[in-house]
Scaffold this active site. Structure first.
Site, PDB file in Angstrom:
ATOM      1  CB  SER A 236      77.832 -27.431   7.291  1.00 36.83           C
ATOM      2  OG  SER A 236      78.033 -27.245   5.900  1.00 36.83           O
ATOM      3  CE1 TYR A 237      85.760 -26.669   3.981  1.00 35.21           C
ATOM      4  CE2 TYR A 237      85.865 -24.291   4.303  1.00 35.21           C
ATOM      5  CZ  TYR A 237      86.466 -25.481   3.929  1.00 35.21           C
ATOM      6  OH  TYR A 237      87.774 -25.476   3.515  1.00 35.21           O
TER       7      TYR A 237
END
Length: 334
Positions: A236-237
């Protein structure tokens, strides 16, 4: 040099400037300017913007307190994620706070945002006391389930109300659930990274755009080697950071005609979070945090913050849509 004007009982400062002469007889001409204490602040502010010599003019430190002359004197910079964090030695311990200091040293007034009010207030107290700039802390959190446009617009409105202009926006804030694989990631975890990073960057850019257009300002967005190289456990980062890079390139294309340049920094720096991680989990730190070829981790002010300042300054206006990796030689790529 200073002298006392007996006639008006006013303490005056004399500043001698040398500049090229228009004739060939004398290569330099000299002009002495006298300032009374009353208008000295305004006079030196205007002078600094033109020649940057105020601090070498012999003005006492007490007079210059609150009157830092630099690249951003009289200008306003928004830094998201700008709350105070320190290392054990007392130096800046977060990238956001390092950026704060770098801009404050150049005379910028700052609007700093974040979730933690105490960290924002601590940053304000330290920056104003040490560098004589004005700092406006605004609590702001871009997250799922709220009116995020209103949250960001409030920051922009407060900045204009307080300072009347916006010259640069630095989108540094980001939260994420690191160490969680794609298979195990939850929607809440994915939303945490996308909202705090990609959506926040998009909204701050969009809402600040009319004001940046007026000042022909700059934007610096933060991405990461996690996105460049697909780091394990950071889906997600990495997705948020690569989205920010794409957004930045589009903005460079659309806003170049307005005199706005938009660039990206991918940093590797020594922070309080890494310091705490090393203390709490020394084996995990050794296995996962690698030393760059430079032989040290970046200093958040000197090696990250100062680069951001330059990217927002006049010397780099032609640089637009680029990704700058500040990882001490670790992020080499074609």
């Amino acid at each position: 040099m200073a002298r006392l004007d007996n006639k008006n009982s006013a303490f005056l400062f004399s500043l001698c400037l040398t500049f090229p002469s228009p004739n060939d007889v004398a290569p330099f001409a000299c002009c002495s300017l006298y300032f009374s204490l009353e208008p000295v602040k305004v006079a030196f502010q205007l002078l600094a913007r033109e020649v940057g010599y105020a601090q070498s003019a012999g003005v006492p430190v007490a007079i210059l307190k609150g009157l830092r002359m630099g690249l951003f004197t009289g200008k306003t910079v928004i830094v998201t994620g700008g709350g105070k964090a320190t290392l054990k030695d007392g130096s800046a311990g977060s990238i956001g706070y390092g950026i704060d200091i770098a801009f404050a040293k150049e005379g910028a007034n700052l609007v700093i945002t974040g979730r933690n009010v105490a960290k924002l207030e601590a940053a304000k107290e330290s920056l104003e006391a040490e560098y004589g700039v004005k700092v406006l802390p605004v609590q702001a959190d871009v997250s799922a389930g709220q009116d995020n446009e209103a949250v960001v617009q409030n920051v922009i409105d407060k900045a204009i109300e307080e300072f009347g202009r916006i010259d640069a926006v630095v989108n540094n804030a980001q939260a994420s659930a690191s160490g969680v694989t794609i298979a195990d990631h939850t929607m809440d975890q994915f939303n945490l990274a996308i909202y705090s990073g990609l959506y926040a960057t998009y909204l701050y850019m969009q809402k600040a755009y009319p004001h940046l257009k007026e000042t022909k300002g700059s934007v610096v967005n933060f991405a990461s080697g996690a996105g460049l190289f697909g780091n394990y456990g950071q889906c997600s980062y990495a997705a948020a950071k690569e989205g920010i890079r794409g957004l930045t390139r589009v903005a460079a294309n659309e806003w170049g005609k307005d005199g706005i340049n938009v660039n990206i920094v991918c940093p590797l720096a020594w922070t309080a979070a890494l310091e705490n991680f090393q203390d709490a989990y020394p084996e995990a730190f050794k296995a996962n945090v690698h030393m760059p070829p430079a032989g040290h981790y970046g200093d958040v002010e000197k090696e990250i913050g100062r680069v951001v300042v330059q990217l927002c300054g006049p010397d780099f206006k032609y640089m637009n849509g680029e990704t700058v990796t500040l990882e001490g030689g670790m992020a080499q790529r074609p």
